[in-house]
Scaffold this active site. Structure first.
Site, short mmCIF file in Angstrom:
data_model
loop_
_atom_site.label_atom_id
_atom_site.label_comp_id
_atom_site.label_asym_id
_atom_site.label_seq_id
_atom_site.Cartn_x
_atom_site.Cartn_y
_atom_site.Cartn_z
CB SER A 1 -11.34 -29.66 3.75
OG SER A 1 -11.38 -30.29 2.67
CE LYS B 1 -13.54 -24.46 -4.86
NZ LYS B 1 -13.01 -25.67 -4.66
CG ASN C 1 -13.31 -20.41 -5.13
OD1 ASN C 1 -14.06 -19.97 -6.11
ND2 ASN C 1 -12.44 -21.31 -5.81
CD GLU D 1 -11.79 -26.74 -7.85
OE1 GLU D 1 -12.57 -25.75 -8.17
OE2 GLU D 1 -11.80 -27.13 -6.84
N GLY E 1 -12.18 -29.89 -1.17
CA GLY E 1 -13.54 -30.45 -1.38
C GLY E 1 -13.43 -32.17 -0.96
CG HIS F 1 -8.91 -22.72 -7.61
ND1 HIS F 1 -9.25 -24.16 -7.83
CD2 HIS F 1 -9.25 -22.50 -6.48
CE1 HIS F 1 -9.62 -24.51 -6.87
NE2 HIS F 1 -9.81 -23.80 -5.92
CD GLU G 1 -7.15 -23.06 -2.42
OE1 GLU G 1 -8.16 -22.78 -1.70
OE2 GLU G 1 -7.48 -23.19 -3.79
P1 13P Z 1 -13.05 -26.60 -0.37
O1 13P Z 1 -13.02 -25.58 0.77
O2 13P Z 1 -14.47 -26.93 -0.76
O3 13P Z 1 -12.11 -27.65 0.16
O4 13P Z 1 -12.61 -25.61 -1.55
C1 13P Z 1 -11.40 -25.12 -1.07
C2 13P Z 1 -11.02 -24.25 -2.63
O5 13P Z 1 -10.66 -24.82 -3.41
C3 13P Z 1 -11.02 -22.83 -2.35
O6 13P Z 1 -10.61 -22.31 -3.42
#
Ligand code: 13P
Length: 249
Positions: free
Chosen positions: A213, A11, A9, A97, A173, A95, A167
């Site tokens: 992560s 982002k 992803n 976010e 992150g 997601h 997740e």
């Molecule tokens: P990270 O791997 O940067 O923690 O992000 C995970 C994520 O949100 C994947 O969709």
């Protein structure tokens, strides 16, 4: 055991040139047999460049979100048929976010995943608890509600044509990955819940990805767990070297 699925992803990262470069490096690095299905999810605007760079390779391309209407007066949105038309076969839905910053709810997630399937896209449906929810001991209540809210009412056939990504929000992150045991516990719970919505044989076929992560260093321990069938990778998917290491396990 379903075939592993590793999805990146990207982002809100990558201009077209960087996206093309990364896709080209992944393509080179993954020539030949791969033990896993591999998917990258660039920002919408970079999708055509990435599809072009990956044409003829086994790496799939996905959107990071979609709108549930196919077309109409919905300024700024992108629909499932548009993603399919651009060459996507996958799409991330729900997601954390999107839930946190853009008002995504279980109800909108349910609509989006149905629209995605209708257009022939495979949705990767994200669920996961926030830190305070884990600390309060309500992780399974939260995840169970998200699973039922998004997937309730789907047929067995439809359930087989999606993946679920667990997740935990506190792991995204932050560099604070869930332990393999923590991931396995929630994945087993999700699979049990899926069996409740269908049956055990169907639930066994659904790929459950872990996200939060994930790095080349921790992916193996996670993937060794029986109910972890892949990973949804954020930060570490932005560099070919680290994403390729994750794919190779
Ligand atoms: P990270 O791997 O940067 O923690 O992000 C995970 C994520 O949100 C994947 O969709």
């Amino acid at each position: 055991m379903p075939r592993p699925l590793i999805a990146g992803n990207w982002k809100l990262n990558m201009l077209r040139s960087g996206a093309t470069e990364l896709a080209t490096a992944l393509r080179k690095g993954l020539e030949g047999e791969s033990k896993a299905d591999v998917v990258v999810c660039p920002p919408f605007i970079a999708i055509p460049a990435v599809v072009e760079a990956l044409r003829g390779s086994a790496i799939g391309v996905g959107g990071q979100d979609l709108y549930w209407q196919d077309s109409g007066a919905f300024t700024g949105e992108v629909s499932a048929p548009m993603l399919a038309d651009a060459g996507c076969r996958w799409v991330i839905v729900g997601h954390s976010e999107r839930r946190q910053y853009f008002g995504e709810t279980d109800e909108t997630v349910a609509k989006k995943l149905r629209a995605a399937q209708k257009a022939g896209l495979t949705p990767i449906v994200c669920v996961g608890e926030r830190l305070e929810e884990r600390e309060k001991g309500v992780t399974k209540d939260v995840v169970g509600r998200q699973v039922d809210g998004a997937l309730g009412g789907l047929s067995k056939d439809e359930l087989k044509k999606l993946a679920v990504a667990y997740e935990p929000v506190w792991a995204i992150g932050t560099g604070k990955v869930a332990t393999p045991e923590q991931a396995q516990e929630v994945h087993a719970f999700i699979r049990w819940r899926l069996a409740g919505l269908s049956d055990e044989a169907t639930a066994r076929e659904v790929r459950l990805l872990y996200g939060g992560s994930v790095t080349p260093e921790n992916v193996r321990g996670l993937m060794e767990k029986p109910d972890v069938n892949g990973a949804l990778v954020g930060g570490a998917s932005l560099k070919a070297e680290s994403f390729l290491k994750i794919v190779r396990g």
